[in-house]
Write a protein that holds these residues in place. Structure first.
Motif, PDB file in Angstrom:
ATOM      1  N   TYR A  47      29.396 -11.768 -37.932  1.00 42.31           N
ATOM      2  CA  TYR A  47      29.017 -11.651 -36.531  1.00 42.31           C
ATOM      3  C   TYR A  47      30.025 -12.399 -35.663  1.00 42.31           C
ATOM      4  O   TYR A  47      30.385 -13.544 -35.974  1.00 42.31           O
ATOM      5  N   ALA A  48      30.470 -11.775 -34.593  1.00 42.76           N
ATOM      6  CA  ALA A  48      31.308 -12.447 -33.600  1.00 42.76           C
ATOM      7  C   ALA A  48      30.484 -12.645 -32.338  1.00 42.76           C
ATOM      8  O   ALA A  48      29.867 -11.698 -31.831  1.00 42.76           O
ATOM      9  N   VAL A  49      30.472 -13.874 -31.842  1.00 39.32           N
ATOM     10  CA  VAL A  49      29.736 -14.194 -30.618  1.00 39.32           C
ATOM     11  C   VAL A  49      30.747 -14.422 -29.504  1.00 39.32           C
ATOM     12  O   VAL A  49      31.583 -15.336 -29.579  1.00 39.32           O
ATOM     13  N   LEU A  50      30.688 -13.587 -28.482  1.00 38.97           N
ATOM     14  CA  LEU A  50      31.626 -13.637 -27.366  1.00 38.97           C
ATOM     15  C   LEU A  50      30.911 -14.065 -26.092  1.00 38.97           C
ATOM     16  O   LEU A  50      29.685 -14.017 -25.991  1.00 38.97           O
ATOM     17  N   GLY A  51      31.725 -14.439 -25.099  1.00 34.03           N
ATOM     18  CA  GLY A  51      31.183 -14.816 -23.804  1.00 34.03           C
ATOM     19  C   GLY A  51      32.135 -15.758 -23.099  1.00 34.03           C
ATOM     20  O   GLY A  51      32.944 -16.422 -23.748  1.00 34.03           O
ATOM     21  N   PRO A  52      32.062 -15.828 -21.789  1.00 29.42           N
ATOM     22  CA  PRO A  52      32.951 -16.730 -21.038  1.00 29.42           C
ATOM     23  C   PRO A  52      32.659 -18.191 -21.356  1.00 29.42           C
ATOM     24  O   PRO A  52      31.591 -18.527 -21.883  1.00 29.42           O
ATOM     25  N   SER A  53      33.606 -19.053 -21.041  1.00 33.50           N
ATOM     26  CA  SER A  53      33.415 -20.495 -21.243  1.00 33.50           C
ATOM     27  C   SER A  53      32.177 -20.956 -20.484  1.00 33.50           C
ATOM     28  O   SER A  53      31.959 -20.568 -19.329  1.00 33.50           O
ATOM     29  N   GLY A  54      31.371 -21.779 -21.152  1.00 32.87           N
ATOM     30  CA  GLY A  54      30.160 -22.292 -20.525  1.00 32.87           C
ATOM     31  C   GLY A  54      28.986 -21.346 -20.566  1.00 32.87           C
ATOM     32  O   GLY A  54      27.924 -21.635 -19.988  1.00 32.87           O
ATOM     33  N   SER A  55      29.118 -20.230 -21.280  1.00 30.96           N
ATOM     34  CA  SER A  55      28.027 -19.238 -21.296  1.00 30.96           C
ATOM     35  C   SER A  55      26.923 -19.594 -22.281  1.00 30.96           C
ATOM     36  O   SER A  55      25.837 -19.015 -22.237  1.00 30.96           O
ATOM     37  N   GLY A  56      27.195 -20.538 -23.213  1.00 27.71           N
ATOM     38  CA  GLY A  56      26.154 -20.940 -24.164  1.00 27.71           C
ATOM     39  C   GLY A  56      26.455 -20.584 -25.603  1.00 27.71           C
ATOM     40  O   GLY A  56      25.578 -20.678 -26.470  1.00 27.71           O
ATOM     41  N   GLN A  69      41.106 -10.440 -31.979  1.00 31.86           N
ATOM     42  CA  GLN A  69      41.449 -10.166 -33.375  1.00 31.86           C
ATOM     43  C   GLN A  69      40.250 -10.403 -34.276  1.00 31.86           C
ATOM     44  O   GLN A  69      39.958  -9.600 -35.171  1.00 31.86           O
ATOM     45  N   VAL A  70      39.530 -11.504 -34.058  1.00 35.34           N
ATOM     46  CA  VAL A  70      38.337 -11.803 -34.846  1.00 35.34           C
ATOM     47  C   VAL A  70      37.242 -10.794 -34.538  1.00 35.34           C
ATOM     48  O   VAL A  70      36.589 -10.251 -35.442  1.00 35.34           O
ATOM     49  N   ALA A  71      37.041 -10.519 -33.251  1.00 33.91           N
ATOM     50  CA  ALA A  71      35.989  -9.582 -32.850  1.00 33.91           C
ATOM     51  C   ALA A  71      36.210  -8.203 -33.451  1.00 33.91           C
ATOM     52  O   ALA A  71      35.257  -7.523 -33.848  1.00 33.91           O
ATOM     53  N   ASN A  72      37.463  -7.784 -33.537  1.00 34.30           N
ATOM     54  CA  ASN A  72      37.768  -6.458 -34.089  1.00 34.30           C
ATOM     55  C   ASN A  72      37.424  -6.341 -35.569  1.00 34.30           C
ATOM     56  O   ASN A  72      37.242  -5.239 -36.083  1.00 34.30           O
ATOM     57  N   GLN A  73      37.339  -7.481 -36.259  1.00 30.13           N
ATOM     58  CA  GLN A  73      37.013  -7.475 -37.687  1.00 30.13           C
ATOM     59  C   GLN A  73      35.522  -7.640 -37.947  1.00 30.13           C
ATOM     60  O   GLN A  73      35.062  -7.513 -39.081  1.00 30.13           O
ATOM     61  N   ALA A  74      34.760  -7.955 -36.901  1.00 28.46           N
ATOM     62  CA  ALA A  74      33.329  -8.238 -37.068  1.00 28.46           C
ATOM     63  C   ALA A  74      32.533  -6.970 -37.348  1.00 28.46           C
ATOM     64  O   ALA A  74      32.897  -5.868 -36.930  1.00 28.46           O
ATOM     65  N   ASP A  75      31.434  -7.147 -38.070  1.00 28.06           N
ATOM     66  CA  ASP A  75      30.492  -6.050 -38.287  1.00 28.06           C
ATOM     67  C   ASP A  75      29.588  -5.863 -37.077  1.00 28.06           C
ATOM     68  O   ASP A  75      29.167  -4.747 -36.765  1.00 28.06           O
ATOM     69  N   VAL A  76      29.290  -6.984 -36.417  1.00 29.73           N
ATOM     70  CA  VAL A  76      28.421  -6.959 -35.237  1.00 29.73           C
ATOM     71  C   VAL A  76      29.022  -7.890 -34.184  1.00 29.73           C
ATOM     72  O   VAL A  76      29.406  -9.020 -34.500  1.00 29.73           O
ATOM     73  N   GLU A 125      23.903  -7.075 -28.025  1.00 33.15           N
ATOM     74  CA  GLU A 125      24.842  -6.527 -29.010  1.00 33.15           C
ATOM     75  C   GLU A 125      25.774  -5.552 -28.293  1.00 33.15           C
ATOM     76  O   GLU A 125      25.334  -4.682 -27.562  1.00 33.15           O
ATOM     77  N   ARG A 126      27.072  -5.755 -28.530  1.00 30.35           N
ATOM     78  CA  ARG A 126      28.068  -4.880 -27.914  1.00 30.35           C
ATOM     79  C   ARG A 126      28.484  -3.804 -28.906  1.00 30.35           C
ATOM     80  O   ARG A 126      28.699  -4.086 -30.090  1.00 30.35           O
ATOM     81  N   GLU A 127      28.616  -2.613 -28.405  1.00 27.96           N
ATOM     82  CA  GLU A 127      29.028  -1.502 -29.259  1.00 27.96           C
ATOM     83  C   GLU A 127      30.461  -1.719 -29.738  1.00 27.96           C
ATOM     84  O   GLU A 127      31.347  -2.073 -28.942  1.00 27.96           O
ATOM     85  N   ILE A 128      30.708  -1.535 -31.029  1.00 28.57           N
ATOM     86  CA  ILE A 128      32.056  -1.662 -31.582  1.00 28.57           C
ATOM     87  C   ILE A 128      32.744  -0.314 -31.459  1.00 28.57           C
ATOM     88  O   ILE A 128      32.257   0.702 -31.937  1.00 28.57           O
ATOM     89  N   LYS A 129      33.921  -0.342 -30.821  1.00 30.70           N
ATOM     90  CA  LYS A 129      34.657   0.910 -30.582  1.00 30.70           C
ATOM     91  C   LYS A 129      35.536   1.239 -31.786  1.00 30.70           C
ATOM     92  O   LYS A 129      36.018   0.367 -32.464  1.00 30.70           O
TER      93      LYS A 129
END
Length: 212
Positions: free
Chosen positions: A33-42, A190-197, A208-212
């Motif tokens: 799992y890759a967790v994304l978000g802007p700085s300070g988002s939690g 790069q990490v996000a592109n390798q994630a399953d979710v 959950e963001r759709e993986i393209k």
């Protein structure tokens, strides 16, 4: 079936700032799992809650269907979770091998070598290593543990592109080949592109963001 679950989790600071608002998620073994978000988002707060380093203002964190507070947060951290910190959290008077063996059930040497540390570096004091090398030691320590969940906070942040790619491959292998649940907080595409979710935090919500 999920191994970790966030159930109606809310988190806010004492001054009233809401970081997470009614977050629900189920995390499974065998996935990265890759967790994304802007700085300070939690993002780091989310990782701390999953790892039992902090507790929700409301809601609960479950491991195998049981609230992690039932057996205690220390039990959860010791038996269920392996953490990779941004600050490394290495014991500075030890060598890379000694640091990695603190949590290892098997010989950590092959893991350290796979992550790019030479044999002579493995037995050197960690303070004599570069920041990137220390980060690899922190990652090796987590990978050498038999904990079913790996939580990583920006594990490739201080690494060159080639090493970051290798680290990402090892984390993915830990999920797919070893059946671990691997959750990575990252800014790296790069990490996000390798994630399953891919999970993204925006305005306190986890989607959950759709993986393209």
């Amino acid at each position: 079936m999920s191994i970790l679950e966030l159930k109606n989790v809310c988190y806010s600071y004492e001054k009233g700032k809401v970081v997470l608002a009614d977050v629900n998620a189920e995390l499974e073994k065998g996935k990265l799992y890759a967790v994304l978000g802007p700085s300070g988002s939690g993002k780091t707060t989310l990782l701390a809650l999953l790892g039992g380093l902090d507790t929700p203002t409301q809601g609960s964190v479950l491991f195998d269907g049981e609230n992690i507070r039932t057996k205690g947060l220390e039990y959860h951290r010791r038996h269920h979770i392996s953490l990779i910190f941004q600050s490394y959290n290495l014991i500075d008077y030890m060598t890379p091998m000694e640091n990695a063996q603190l949590t290892a059930k098997l010989d950590a040497g092959p893991v350290l070598e796979r992550l790019g540390l030479a044999r002579d570096e493995i037995t050197r004091n960690v303070l004599k290593l570069s920041g990137g090398q220390q980060q690899r030691v922190a990652i090796a320590r987590a990978l050498s543990s038999d904990a079913p969940v790996i939580l990583a906070d920006e594990p490739t942040g201080n690494l060159d592109a080639d090493t970051a790619e290798e680290i990402t491959a090892v984390l993915k292998e830990s999920a797919h080949a070893l059946g671990k649940c691997v959750v990575v907080v990252t800014h790296s595409g790069q990490v996000a592109n390798q994630a399953d979710v891919i999970l993204e935090i925006k305005r306190g919500q986890l989607k959950e963001r759709e993986i393209k």
